[in-house]
Each structure stands twice: as structure tokens, then as C-alpha cells.
Motif scaffolding. Structure first.
Motif, PDB file in Angstrom:
ATOM      1  N   ASP A 226      -9.972  -6.379 -15.186  1.00  0.00           N
ATOM      2  CA  ASP A 226     -10.702  -7.216 -14.224  1.00  0.00           C
ATOM      3  C   ASP A 226     -10.484  -6.736 -12.787  1.00  0.00           C
ATOM      4  N   TRP A 227      -9.358  -6.098 -12.555  1.00  0.00           N
ATOM      5  CA  TRP A 227      -8.965  -5.744 -11.192  1.00  0.00           C
ATOM      6  C   TRP A 227      -9.444  -4.359 -10.767  1.00  0.00           C
ATOM      7  N   GLU A 228     -10.135  -3.658 -11.673  1.00  0.00           N
ATOM      8  CA  GLU A 228     -10.550  -2.287 -11.341  1.00  0.00           C
ATOM      9  C   GLU A 228     -11.426  -2.222 -10.099  1.00  0.00           C
ATOM     10  N   ASN A 229     -12.360  -3.176  -9.967  1.00  0.00           N
ATOM     11  CA  ASN A 229     -13.327  -3.108  -8.866  1.00  0.00           C
ATOM     12  C   ASN A 229     -13.081  -4.135  -7.771  1.00  0.00           C
ATOM     13  N   VAL A 230     -11.862  -4.565  -7.627  1.00  0.00           N
ATOM     14  CA  VAL A 230     -11.570  -5.664  -6.696  1.00  0.00           C
ATOM     15  C   VAL A 230     -11.738  -5.227  -5.227  1.00  0.00           C
ATOM     16  N   THR A 231     -12.051  -6.198  -4.365  1.00  0.00           N
ATOM     17  CA  THR A 231     -12.057  -5.951  -2.917  1.00  0.00           C
ATOM     18  C   THR A 231     -10.609  -5.878  -2.429  1.00  0.00           C
ATOM     19  N   LEU A 232     -10.306  -4.866  -1.628  1.00  0.00           N
ATOM     20  CA  LEU A 232      -8.964  -4.780  -1.040  1.00  0.00           C
ATOM     21  C   LEU A 232      -8.962  -5.507   0.292  1.00  0.00           C
ATOM     22  N   ARG A 233      -7.840  -6.130   0.622  1.00  0.00           N
ATOM     23  CA  ARG A 233      -7.730  -6.792   1.927  1.00  0.00           C
ATOM     24  C   ARG A 233      -7.118  -5.866   2.979  1.00  0.00           C
ATOM     25  N   GLY A 234      -6.478  -4.817   2.538  1.00  0.00           N
ATOM     26  CA  GLY A 234      -5.767  -3.983   3.502  1.00  0.00           C
ATOM     27  C   GLY A 234      -5.987  -2.504   3.282  1.00  0.00           C
ATOM     28  N   THR A 235      -4.918  -1.740   3.463  1.00  0.00           N
ATOM     29  CA  THR A 235      -5.032  -0.283   3.492  1.00  0.00           C
ATOM     30  C   THR A 235      -5.552   0.326   2.178  1.00  0.00           C
ATOM     31  N   ARG A 236      -6.420   1.321   2.307  1.00  0.00           N
ATOM     32  CA  ARG A 236      -6.929   2.030   1.142  1.00  0.00           C
ATOM     33  C   ARG A 236      -5.988   3.160   0.735  1.00  0.00           C
ATOM     34  N   LEU A 237      -4.879   3.323   1.465  1.00  0.00           N
ATOM     35  CA  LEU A 237      -4.003   4.478   1.236  1.00  0.00           C
ATOM     36  C   LEU A 237      -2.777   4.154   0.386  1.00  0.00           C
ATOM     37  N   ALA A 238      -2.588   2.878   0.052  1.00  0.00           N
ATOM     38  CA  ALA A 238      -1.403   2.505  -0.739  1.00  0.00           C
ATOM     39  C   ALA A 238      -1.719   2.713  -2.213  1.00  0.00           C
ATOM     40  N   THR A 239      -1.556   3.965  -2.661  1.00  0.00           N
ATOM     41  CA  THR A 239      -1.917   4.310  -4.036  1.00  0.00           C
ATOM     42  C   THR A 239      -0.685   4.565  -4.899  1.00  0.00           C
ATOM     43  N   GLY A 240       0.444   4.012  -4.483  1.00  0.00           N
ATOM     44  CA  GLY A 240       1.652   4.082  -5.321  1.00  0.00           C
ATOM     45  C   GLY A 240       2.369   5.425  -5.286  1.00  0.00           C
ATOM     46  N   ASP A 266     -14.212 -13.543   1.712  1.00  0.00           N
ATOM     47  CA  ASP A 266     -15.660 -13.473   1.892  1.00  0.00           C
ATOM     48  C   ASP A 266     -16.186 -12.185   1.248  1.00  0.00           C
ATOM     49  N   PRO A 267     -17.026 -12.305   0.200  1.00  0.00           N
ATOM     50  CA  PRO A 267     -17.452 -11.098  -0.513  1.00  0.00           C
ATOM     51  C   PRO A 267     -18.455 -10.244   0.252  1.00  0.00           C
ATOM     52  N   SER A 268     -18.998 -10.771   1.359  1.00  0.00           N
ATOM     53  CA  SER A 268     -20.007  -9.978   2.052  1.00  0.00           C
ATOM     54  C   SER A 268     -19.355  -8.849   2.848  1.00  0.00           C
ATOM     55  N   MET A 269     -18.030  -8.885   2.965  1.00  0.00           N
ATOM     56  CA  MET A 269     -17.360  -7.802   3.689  1.00  0.00           C
ATOM     57  C   MET A 269     -16.665  -6.862   2.719  1.00  0.00           C
ATOM     58  N   PRO A 270     -16.888  -5.549   2.892  1.00  0.00           N
ATOM     59  CA  PRO A 270     -16.263  -4.583   1.977  1.00  0.00           C
ATOM     60  C   PRO A 270     -14.786  -4.380   2.282  1.00  0.00           C
ATOM     61  N   SER A 271     -14.098  -3.698   1.373  1.00  0.00           N
ATOM     62  CA  SER A 271     -12.712  -3.302   1.656  1.00  0.00           C
ATOM     63  C   SER A 271     -12.713  -2.478   2.934  1.00  0.00           C
ATOM     64  N   PRO A 272     -11.756  -2.701   3.822  1.00  0.00           N
ATOM     65  CA  PRO A 272     -11.775  -1.966   5.095  1.00  0.00           C
ATOM     66  C   PRO A 272     -11.428  -0.497   4.917  1.00  0.00           C
ATOM     67  N   GLN A 273     -11.975   0.332   5.778  1.00  0.00           N
ATOM     68  CA  GLN A 273     -11.721   1.768   5.686  1.00  0.00           C
ATOM     69  C   GLN A 273     -10.717   2.265   6.715  1.00  0.00           C
ATOM     70  N   ARG A 274     -10.616   1.586   7.818  1.00  0.00           N
ATOM     71  CA  ARG A 274      -9.713   2.015   8.889  1.00  0.00           C
ATOM     72  C   ARG A 274      -8.914   0.821   9.377  1.00  0.00           C
ATOM     73  N   SER A 275      -7.744   1.072   9.946  1.00  0.00           N
ATOM     74  CA  SER A 275      -6.921  -0.040  10.426  1.00  0.00           C
ATOM     75  C   SER A 275      -7.645  -0.882  11.469  1.00  0.00           C
ATOM     76  N   ALA A 276      -8.496  -0.234  12.263  1.00  0.00           N
ATOM     77  CA  ALA A 276      -9.175  -0.981  13.308  1.00  0.00           C
ATOM     78  C   ALA A 276     -10.291  -1.858  12.747  1.00  0.00           C
ATOM     79  N   ALA A 277     -10.686  -1.629  11.473  1.00  0.00           N
ATOM     80  CA  ALA A 277     -11.766  -2.422  10.883  1.00  0.00           C
ATOM     81  C   ALA A 277     -11.249  -3.797  10.498  1.00  0.00           C
TER      82      ALA A 277
END
Ligand SMILES: Cc1cc2nc3c(=O)[nH]c(=O)nc-3n(C[C@H](O)[C@H](O)[C@H](O)COP(=O)(O)OP(=O)(O)OC[C@H]3O[C@@H](n4cnc5c(N)ncnc54)[C@H](O)[C@@H]3O)c2cc1C
Length: 483
Positions: A226-240, A266-277
Motif C-alpha cells: 500500500d505504501w509503494e506510491n505514497v506521498t512523501l512529506r519531506g526529503t526525497r533523499l532519505a533512501t536508507g 492535502d493530496p493536491s500537492m505532490p511530494s516536495p522536490q527541494r527543501s525550499a518547496a
């Protein structure tokens, strides 16, 4: 001079780098992202820090800043002791948290907030977590929290920027766009970090590279499909990366790998790409209304306690619903407050009747009308409910002041709970409980503190407390080894 390598320029990594440098080490801080990614998850955070305090003086000694309208002649702040803090962490982890880590976090929290303030982080009293002024007195509910200054979700930057400046000023060498790929070992001791173009040697390495929430395959394996396509709230770089390198180097794993922190967003906003986003806005107003799924049914107690101690459950509850989505429903008793304090830029759907609202959001109207009628009948004067399932324990008021509003909500993944096992001084431990020589870890890369749930504000506090201790231990033990 001993040399300490820190992987990750989030809050735990900056704290580790600064404290190692202050303890006399040469420090190289490796960051996977560019300068624009500094701060990891902390850069996206709400800046809430949960720490122990004895009363108003402990708070005002840290902050002189007040949000507009929060100034008062007197402050009423009952103590929030380390015992209560520790008990809360234990209770919210169902007794599974490592008591030594719990005690360290609670005990060192106040001093570490002071340490951050001394490095330039500014804190303020914050109304969305319950601080309020009444008759000239500022009331702080116990265990409610100071936040860094700033606006909304940009507060996190206000934690990171001063620390980055400070680290640079005291001579921490930062290498941007230089991910740790693996740990280098000689005779069982960690002696450096492998990066793209070679090895950065060090007497000690601190893993501060975050959780594995941004890796789709690790999410699928540990949290479930279920979590494969989840929206991230934070950094896209924390890949373990650091967790995996740590385990390969002999560290043990700890914590629940199958659990995570996840809020309604809010689902209308995508996972952020940059810290400033801006991150997808957290919809923390659920406790003022009801939460229904796309079948029009309630599925969770929206008011088990203060939102700040419960919002991390809501994402997980939504993830279990049909279509992995839900709607937060309010009437005019609360709509304005929700829009003002808890919804950010999220745009609600509004309708004059519950049935029309249901049609507009694609929920069966008959069902939603019955759900709201049942809920309204169940509301009691004391704010609890009788006769509706699930109950709403607190703040239940009938939804009968049209127009009605609905916010669409999905799960937003904040971070994962599984990581490297550490001791209270930040040493990475092997399966036998013996430290892996030369290896240290902090923050979301570690496990053992958070299990099912935890009180809001404890994650930034964990990153700061354990980053600071890991950096210090690494520097002092490296000195011994080096010397
Ligand atoms: C939207 C949001 C709101 C939040 N609000 C709060 C709050 O108000 N209060 C609270 O207590 N907590 C909050 N949290 C959680 C808190 O921000 C984090 O738990 C904390 O900042 C984690 O710090 P960290 O240093 O462990 O990890 P991170 O901040 O994620 O830092 C890890 C860093 O390592 C880097 N990295 C990754 N891989 C590598 C590699 N291979 N080599 C080198 N570098 C690498 C990343 O780019 C990143 O900069 C929030 C989180 C989010 C996402």
C-alpha cells in the motif's frame, strides 16, 4: 587531530558535526543533495521541539520571541518533567522503546534546546499547539511545545540555516552532492566512508542520513505494498543508504521496520522536490470535525487527545481505507478555525447540505447523511459520544451549522521507524550489544525509540540530542584511537 566523517546534513548530522568539531575533531560532513537540499526532513518540518522544563523560567530563558498576540503579563506553565516525557514515550510505543534511549532523550532535551538556541536557533510560543493568552496570562499546556520562529511549514528552515552557518563558521568542511555509498572497514574497525570518487578516511563515521521512507522498494518490503506510491512529506533523499551501510558493517537493526510516522495531507500537492518547496500541507484539524472514507463511514476516533500527540496515526488509518483516501468534514462551528490554523493552502469543497457535499466529493449521499446524523445524535455535552462507532472521545459537537466543508486527505509519509541500533552515547551496536568500533549513528537512521506512535516534537528533539551526543562520542573516542 582526530577526523570524524558525518554522513547527512540534516538536523542530526549538523548537530553531530558541530559537536564533534567543538570537541576538537576535524569534521567532514558529506551530503547527498546539493546546498539546496540542506536540512533533510528538518527543513520541511514544523519546527516543534518537545523538551522537559520546570516552569516558565526554563521557557523564557530560551525564547524572548512571541507570536503576534501571544504577549502576556504572566506565564502559566506547569512543569513537564523528564519522568513525564519518558512515560509518554514509553506509553506511546506500547512499552517497546529502549528505556535507556528514552531516558537520554528526555533528560538531555532541555539542555540541547539551549545548545541550539546558543547556536542561533530562535524559538517562539505557538498557538496551534495549544499556547493561548487569557486575561493577560499566557497558558502553556504541559508538554506543549516551543517552535522555531518563522511561518507555517517554513519554520524548519529556521532551525537549519543558523546551524549551517555556525558549522561553516567553526570550520566543518561540507561536501555537497557527495553521498556515502558504503563504509570502509579495516580489522573490524570503520575507517572511512566510500563516496563516488574514492574514500574519505576518518577515525570515526557518524551515520545521520535519515530513514528509508524515500525508497519505494524498501517501503514495499517493510511497510507493505500500500505504501509503494505514497506521498512523501519531506526529503526525497532519505533512501536508507546509511542504514544499509551500517548493517553491512556489522551494526544490528532496531525498531519497528513495518511502522512509520504518517499524517493526513492535502493530496493536491505532490511530494516536495527541494527543501525550499512547500511540503503537502498536513491537515491537523481532524479533531474539530469527523473523518470519513469514500464509502461515507467514519473509521477512527478523531479526538483521542491533543492533535499533536495523535496526528501521526491518521495517515496510517487513512491508508487502510478503500482507495487509501478520506475526507475531513466540518460545519461552520469550526470551518473558519480549520481554514485559519490547520489547512494552509488546501481548498475545501463546500455545500449547503450534507447530501450535496457527499455528491460533490463522490461519496454515497445517503450513507454520509446517515453517518452524520448518527454522529450528531451521539454527541454529548461533555464533548464525548455515545452510540456511534468508532467513538469520538473529545471535542465532539454536532455538525449542524451549514454550509458544510470537506477536505480531501491522503496519507503523507513523514519517516520510517526502523534503523541502526545505538546506545545512549550514539555508538552503533552489533548484534551482541557490543559497539562496532568507529561507527556512530543518530536521528531517523536509528531505531529503538519510536514504535507505533510518539509525541509530536520528539523527532526533531531526538535528531538534535542524539546527533549532538554521537558527534561528541565519535570525536572523543576518535581522539583516543588517533592519539
Ligand atoms: C513535513 C514534516 C514535518 C515535520 N515536523 C516535525 C516537527 O514539527 N517536530 C518534530 O519533532 N519532527 C518533525 N518532523 C520530523 C523531523 O523533521 C525529523 O525526524 C528529523 O528532522 C530527522 O533528522 P535526521 O537528521 O535524522 O534526518 P534528515 O533530516 O532526513 O537528514 C538526513 C540527511 O541525510 C542526507 N542523506 C541521505 N542519504 C545520504 C547519503 N547516502 N550520504 C550523505 N547524506 C545522505 C539527506 O539528504 C538529508 O539531508 C517532520 C518531518 C516532516 C517531513
Amino acid at each position: 587531530m582526530p577526523k570524524v566523517v558525518v554522513a547527512g546534513a540534516g538536523l542530526s548530522g549538523l548537530a553531530a558535526a558541530i559537536s564533534a568539531r567543538e570537541a576538537g575533531a576535524n569534521v567532514v560532513l558529506l551530503e547527498k543533495g546539493s546546498r539546496a537540499d540542506v536540512g533533510g526532513n528538518a527543513a520541511f518540518s514544523g519546527g516543534l521541539f518537545l523538551f522537559r522544563y520546570r516552569g516558565p523560567d526554563d521557557l523564557t530563558s530560551i525564547t524572548q520571541d512571541f507570536e503576534p498576540g501571544m504577549r502576556a503579563d504572566r506565564i502559566e506553565a506547569p512543569p513537564y518533567t523528564s519522568e513525564v516525557y519518558a512515560a509518554e514515550l514509553m506509553a506511546m510505543s506500547d512499552g517497546r522503546a529502549d528505556p535507556r534511549l528514552v531516558e537520554t532523550l528526555a533528560e538531555k532535551s532541555l539542555d540541547t534546546v539551549r545548545w541550539l538556541a546558543a547556536k542561533g536557533v530562535r524559538f517562539t510560543f505557538n498557538r496551534t499547539v495549544g499556547a493561548h493568552v487569557r486575561n493577560g496570562v499566557l497558558h502553556i499546556p504541559p508538554g506543549q511545545i516551543l517552535t522555531s520562529t518563522g511561518e507555517g511549514m517554513s519554520r524548519g528552515f529556521e532551525v537549519i540555516e543558523p546551524l549551517l552557518e555556525y558549522a561553516e563558521r567553526i570550520g566543518v568542511e561540507i561536501r555537497w552532492s557527495t553521498p556515502l555509498i558504503d563504509l570502509v572497514r579495516e580489522n573490524g574497525r570503520v575507517t572511512g566512508a566510500a563516496v563516488g570518487d574514492g574514500v574519505v578516511p576518518g577515525d570515526a563515521v557518524v551515520i545521520a542520513s535519515g530513514g528509508f521512507q524515500a525508497d519505494r522498494e524498501l517501503r514495499r518490503r517493510h511497510l507493505g505494498p500500500d505504501w509503494e506510491n505514497v506521498t512523501l512529506r519531506g526529503t526525497r533523499l532519505a533512501t536508507g543508504d546509511g542504514i544499509i551501510a551500517g548493517l553491512r558493517a556489522g551494526a544490528d537493526e532496531a525498531g519497528t521496520w513495518s511502522s512509520c510516522h504518517s499524517a493526513a495531507v492535502d493530496p493536491s500537492m505532490p511530494s516536495p522536490q527541494r527543501s525550499a518547496a512547500s511540503p503537502p500541507f498536513p491537515l491537523h484539524g481532524f479533531w474539530l470535525g469527523v473523518l470519513v472514507n469514500r464509502e461515507g463511514e467514519r473509521f477512527v476516533d478523531e479526538g483521542p487527545g491533543p492533535w499533536v500527540k495523535n496526528y501521526s496515526k491518521m495517515g496510517k488509518a487513512i491508508m487502510r481505507q478503500p482507495g487509501h483516501e478520506a475526507f475531513e468534514i466540518f460545519d461552520q462551528r469550526t470551518a473558519e478555525r480549520v481554514a485559519d490554523q490547520f489547512a494552509g493552502a488546501a481548498v475545501p469543497v463546500t455545500a449547503p447540505t450534507v447530501a450535496e457535499l457527499a455528491e460533490r466529493i463522490g461519496v454515497p449521499p445517503g450513507k454520509l447523511v446517515r453517518t452524520i446524523e448518527e454522529f450528531n445524535r451521539a454527541c454529548r455535552d461533555d464533548g464525548s459520544t455515545t452510540g456511534c462507532t468508532p467513538p469520538k472521545s473529545q471535542w465532539a459537537t454536532p455538525l449542524d451549522h451549514p454550509p458544510f466543508v470537506a477536505y480531501h486527505a491522503v496519507a503523507g509519509l513523514t519517516f520510517t521507524f526502523g534503523g541502526v541500533r545505538i546506545d545512549p552515547d550514539g555508538r552503533a551496536l552489533g548484534g551482541d550489544g557490543v559497539p562496532v568500533p568507529g561507527l556512530y549513528a543518530a536521528g531517523e537512521a536509528t531505531g529503538g525509540l519510536f514504535y507505533g506512535d510518539y509525541p509530536g516534537g520528539a523527532a526533531l528533539m531526538r535528531a538534535a540530542v542524539f546527533g549532538r551526543v554521537a558527534g561528541y562520542t565519535a570525536a572523543t573516542e576518535a581522539e583516543h584511537h588517533h592519539g
